[in-house]
Scaffold this motif. Structure first.
Motif, PDB file in Angstrom:
ATOM      1  N   LEU A  86      -6.011   9.949   3.451  1.00 40.05           N
ATOM      2  CA  LEU A  86      -7.056  10.304   2.482  1.00 40.05           C
ATOM      3  C   LEU A  86      -6.535  10.235   1.054  1.00 40.05           C
ATOM      4  O   LEU A  86      -7.192   9.681   0.169  1.00 40.05           O
ATOM      5  CB  LEU A  86      -7.592  11.712   2.761  1.00 40.05           C
ATOM      6  N   GLU A  87      -5.367  10.804   0.840  1.00 34.96           N
ATOM      7  CA  GLU A  87      -4.809  10.799  -0.508  1.00 34.96           C
ATOM      8  C   GLU A  87      -4.483   9.378  -0.970  1.00 34.96           C
ATOM      9  O   GLU A  87      -4.795   9.001  -2.110  1.00 34.96           O
ATOM     10  CB  GLU A  87      -3.568  11.701  -0.574  1.00 34.96           C
ATOM     11  N   ALA A  88      -3.887   8.588  -0.094  1.00 32.57           N
ATOM     12  CA  ALA A  88      -3.545   7.209  -0.465  1.00 32.57           C
ATOM     13  C   ALA A  88      -4.807   6.403  -0.769  1.00 32.57           C
ATOM     14  O   ALA A  88      -4.835   5.632  -1.735  1.00 32.57           O
ATOM     15  CB  ALA A  88      -2.735   6.552   0.651  1.00 32.57           C
ATOM     16  N   GLU A  89      -5.833   6.566   0.032  1.00 33.31           N
ATOM     17  CA  GLU A  89      -7.079   5.831  -0.188  1.00 33.31           C
ATOM     18  C   GLU A  89      -7.765   6.271  -1.481  1.00 33.31           C
ATOM     19  O   GLU A  89      -8.291   5.443  -2.231  1.00 33.31           O
ATOM     20  CB  GLU A  89      -8.024   6.021   0.998  1.00 33.31           C
ATOM     21  N   ALA A  90      -7.756   7.557  -1.760  1.00 32.06           N
ATOM     22  CA  ALA A  90      -8.368   8.053  -2.990  1.00 32.06           C
ATOM     23  C   ALA A  90      -7.694   7.445  -4.219  1.00 32.06           C
ATOM     24  O   ALA A  90      -8.365   6.999  -5.159  1.00 32.06           O
ATOM     25  CB  ALA A  90      -8.278   9.576  -3.045  1.00 32.06           C
ATOM     26  N   ILE A  91      -6.380   7.411  -4.189  1.00 31.04           N
ATOM     27  CA  ILE A  91      -5.646   6.828  -5.313  1.00 31.04           C
ATOM     28  C   ILE A  91      -5.903   5.330  -5.400  1.00 31.04           C
ATOM     29  O   ILE A  91      -6.124   4.787  -6.494  1.00 31.04           O
ATOM     30  CB  ILE A  91      -4.146   7.165  -5.217  1.00 31.04           C
ATOM     31  N   ALA A  92      -5.923   4.649  -4.256  1.00 33.78           N
ATOM     32  CA  ALA A  92      -6.182   3.196  -4.254  1.00 33.78           C
ATOM     33  C   ALA A  92      -7.552   2.880  -4.853  1.00 33.78           C
ATOM     34  O   ALA A  92      -7.692   1.920  -5.621  1.00 33.78           O
ATOM     35  CB  ALA A  92      -6.073   2.643  -2.837  1.00 33.78           C
ATOM     36  N   LEU A  93      -8.542   3.669  -4.511  1.00 31.56           N
ATOM     37  CA  LEU A  93      -9.884   3.461  -5.073  1.00 31.56           C
ATOM     38  C   LEU A  93      -9.856   3.601  -6.592  1.00 31.56           C
ATOM     39  O   LEU A  93     -10.424   2.779  -7.314  1.00 31.56           O
ATOM     40  CB  LEU A  93     -10.868   4.458  -4.468  1.00 31.56           C
ATOM     41  N   HIS A  94      -9.182   4.622  -7.073  1.00 31.26           N
ATOM     42  CA  HIS A  94      -9.145   4.839  -8.519  1.00 31.26           C
ATOM     43  C   HIS A  94      -8.254   3.835  -9.239  1.00 31.26           C
ATOM     44  O   HIS A  94      -8.481   3.548 -10.418  1.00 31.26           O
ATOM     45  CB  HIS A  94      -8.788   6.295  -8.833  1.00 31.26           C
TER      46      HIS A  94
END
Length: 188
Positions: A92-100
């Protein structure tokens, strides 16, 4: 479409809006997770999510993100099936950062984060070291969603409430399917 079926859903992108759909992969009672949302800004965004989506293809990192989605989705599905909060949280954290990262590197660049957004993101590892298994995720905006098991939600909400930058918190859990109703949902 991801909010129509009940419980935990998998969103199939399809090739256009008409072929995109979601399906339930686990019922709401599969795992008693909570989304403790920290509202750090209630202001409307200067650039909407729809406008931001339109800029995603201007980021040099879009192809890498898309190439990695099948691997990441597989890991999320495995973590969900195993009820493994650590494995789920890391993705979740990695995906959130990737999106941003896409937003930040689009043309023009979009920076949705507020200082409070980053503050909460940085507090999560500290809280984990103190025994609260909580992980952040983000939508296309400044507010932070903290994912934890139900037994930790009160502690997470309390800590957020102690931060001057947090305007409000909301606690949500897995829900049933969308339905039509004549009942007003926000009657005081």
């Amino acid at each position: 479409c991801r909010s129509i079926p009940s419980g935990f859903t998998l969103w199939h992108a399809g090739h256009d809006h008409a072929s995109s759909f979601a399906e339930t992969i686990a019922p709401p009672e599969h795992w008693d997770l909570r989304d403790v949302t920290a509202v750090v800004s209630a202001a409307h965004k200067a650039v909407s999510s729809a406008q931001g989506h339109g800029l995603a293809d201007t980021s040099p990192f879009l192809a890498a993100r898309l190439d990695d989605l099948p691997r990441r989705t597989g890991r999320v599905l495995a973590a969900l099936a195993a009820r493994d909060i650590e494995a789920l949280g890391e993705e979740l954290e990695a995906e959130a950062i990737a999106l941003h990262v896409l937003a930040m590197t689009s043309r023009p660049p979009l920076l949705y984060w507020e200082p409070a957004t980053l503050e909460i993101m940085q507090l999560c590892p500290q809280w984990r070291s103190e025994g609260i298994a909580v992980y952040f995720t983000l939508d296309a905006g400044p507010n932070v969603h903290l994912i934890c098991e139900a037994g930790q939600a009160a502690a997470v909400a309390q800590r957020l409430g102690e931060l001057p930058s947090v305007q409000a918190t909301y606690v949500n859990g897995p829900a049933g399917a969308a339905r039509l109703t004549t009942e007003h949902l926000f009657v005081p």
